[in-house]
Design an enzyme around this catalytic site. Structure first.
Site, short mmCIF file in Angstrom:
data_model
loop_
_atom_site.label_atom_id
_atom_site.label_comp_id
_atom_site.label_asym_id
_atom_site.label_seq_id
_atom_site.Cartn_x
_atom_site.Cartn_y
_atom_site.Cartn_z
N ALA A 172 1.01 -1.08 -0.10
CA ALA A 172 -0.11 0.05 0.16
C ALA A 172 0.77 1.29 -0.08
O ALA A 172 1.80 1.40 0.98
CB ALA A 172 -0.95 -0.03 1.31
N ILE A 202 4.06 -1.51 3.74
CA ILE A 202 3.44 0.20 3.27
C ILE A 202 4.54 0.91 2.98
O ILE A 202 5.58 1.05 3.72
CB ILE A 202 2.63 0.47 4.47
CG1 ILE A 202 1.47 -0.60 4.78
CG2 ILE A 202 2.11 1.94 4.36
CD1 ILE A 202 0.84 -0.30 5.89
N LYS A 203 4.36 1.79 2.16
CA LYS A 203 5.30 2.88 1.81
C LYS A 203 4.46 4.19 2.39
O LYS A 203 3.61 4.57 1.85
CB LYS A 203 5.48 2.97 0.16
CG LYS A 203 6.51 4.19 -0.29
CD LYS A 203 6.38 3.94 -1.77
CE LYS A 203 6.94 5.30 -2.38
NZ LYS A 203 7.37 5.09 -3.72
N THR A 204 5.55 4.82 2.82
CA THR A 204 5.08 6.23 3.43
C THR A 204 6.22 7.03 3.70
O THR A 204 7.29 6.74 3.51
CB THR A 204 4.40 5.86 4.90
OG1 THR A 204 3.50 7.06 5.07
CG2 THR A 204 5.33 5.69 5.81
#
Ligand code: R5P
Length: 295
Positions: A172, A202-204
């Site tokens: 995500a 997750i990439k953030t």
């Protein structure tokens, strides 16, 4: 059929040695199935527990981005230094040699361009194509707080369901609207929603204040997004701070391929991510490699 004659008595049972049950090295991933874990172990290095993903998927919504005009010329020389390539199926099929052994993370959401509302995405790649391309994960953009928030979340949950069926993890990617606050409260919310709804990692974005609360409250691995181009030492410092504060690696694009010396930069990023090298030492490495390449 094996020859049934002359079979020797089996003796090597090691009855005094119990079979070991090993835990999986990635946060929150121990209960996943074998194929899913095997793909994640190709993205994340099992020794360091981290990854250097090279993001080159920008063209899917903004066309030929600076540094990506010619992927064949500018990006292929970087590939040996990346653990993972994050890209679209168009670039994968047209430019990346099938002999490439790096893990592939395929961009599977799309449908919007910089000329329109970016959060208006749909699923843009059939699962059969991801299987056909032998990808290690599928990346979906999630716009928490965006105009099409619900639609983007459902895109992600659909990919999680389909990916679970075939053992392919879903990444995500948290996208932040231009007018939204980029703070720990927002990223805790965005990452936790993605993880609760099944994203495998997750990439953030990195933030100075409270990034460790974002990683601590997310039950699955987080990789740091690179963001817009900043000076090399600053980008190395950001990557260093992110992994020291709980990120399981980076997914960087512009700060690598728009660097004055992309091959030196990706090696410096690797030193920070996999060897815990300090930003100052990694920047020395960057300068040394850059100088050598000029001789
Ligand atoms: C954005 O959300 C996309 O995933 C990008 O195309 C890309 O991955 C961003 O990479 P960077 O911000 O490091 O250039």
């Amino acid at each position: 059929m094996p020859d049934a004659d002359g079979i020797k008595d089996a003796k090597m049972f090691y009855c005094d040695m119990q079979q070991k049950t090993q835990g999986f090295f990635l946060k929150g991933s121990n209960s996943l199935d074998w194929g899913m874990k095997n793909r994640l172990a190709r993205i994340f290095n099992p020794v360091s527990g981290r990854t250097v993903m090279l993001a080159i998927d920008h063209g899917y919504f903004q066309g030929p981005t600076t540094g990506l005009e010619r992927v064949d010329i500018n990006i292929l020389p970087l590939v040996p230094y990346a653990d993972t390539l994050m890209l679209t199926r168009g670039i994968l099929r047209s430019v990346i040699p099938p002999s490439t052994s790096q893990a592939i993370v395929l961009r599977v959401s799309g449908g919007a361009s910089i000329l329109k509302e970016l959060s208006n995405e749909d699923i843009a790649v059939d699962i059969e194509d991801s299987i056909r391309l032998n990808v290690c994960a599928m990346a979906v953009q999630v716009f928490i707080g965006g105009e099409f928030e619900r639609q983007s979340i459902i895109n992600m949950t659909k990919m999680v369901d389909i990916g679970n069926r075939y053992g392919i993890p879903t990444l995500a990617v948290t996208a932040v609207g231009k007018d939204m606050a980029r703070d720990a409260k927002y990223f805790r919310l965005a990452c936790r929603i993605c993880a609760e709804l099944g994203a495998h990692y997750i990439k953030t974005y990195y933030i100075d204040e409270g990034f460790e609360t974002v990683t601590a409250s997310c039950p699955v691995p987080i990789v740091m997004a690179g963001g817009k181009k900043i000076p090399e030492l600053d980008a190395l410092t950001m990557a260093y701070n992110a992994v020291q504060r709980g990120a399981a690696g980076v997914d960087m694009g512009r700060n690598i391929f728009q660097s004055a010396a992309p091959i030196a930069m990706i090696q410096a990023v690797r030193a920070v991510v996999h060897d815990n090298e300090t930003p100052a030492k990694a920047f020395d490495l960057y300068n040394t490699l850059n100088n050598k390449s000029r001789v």
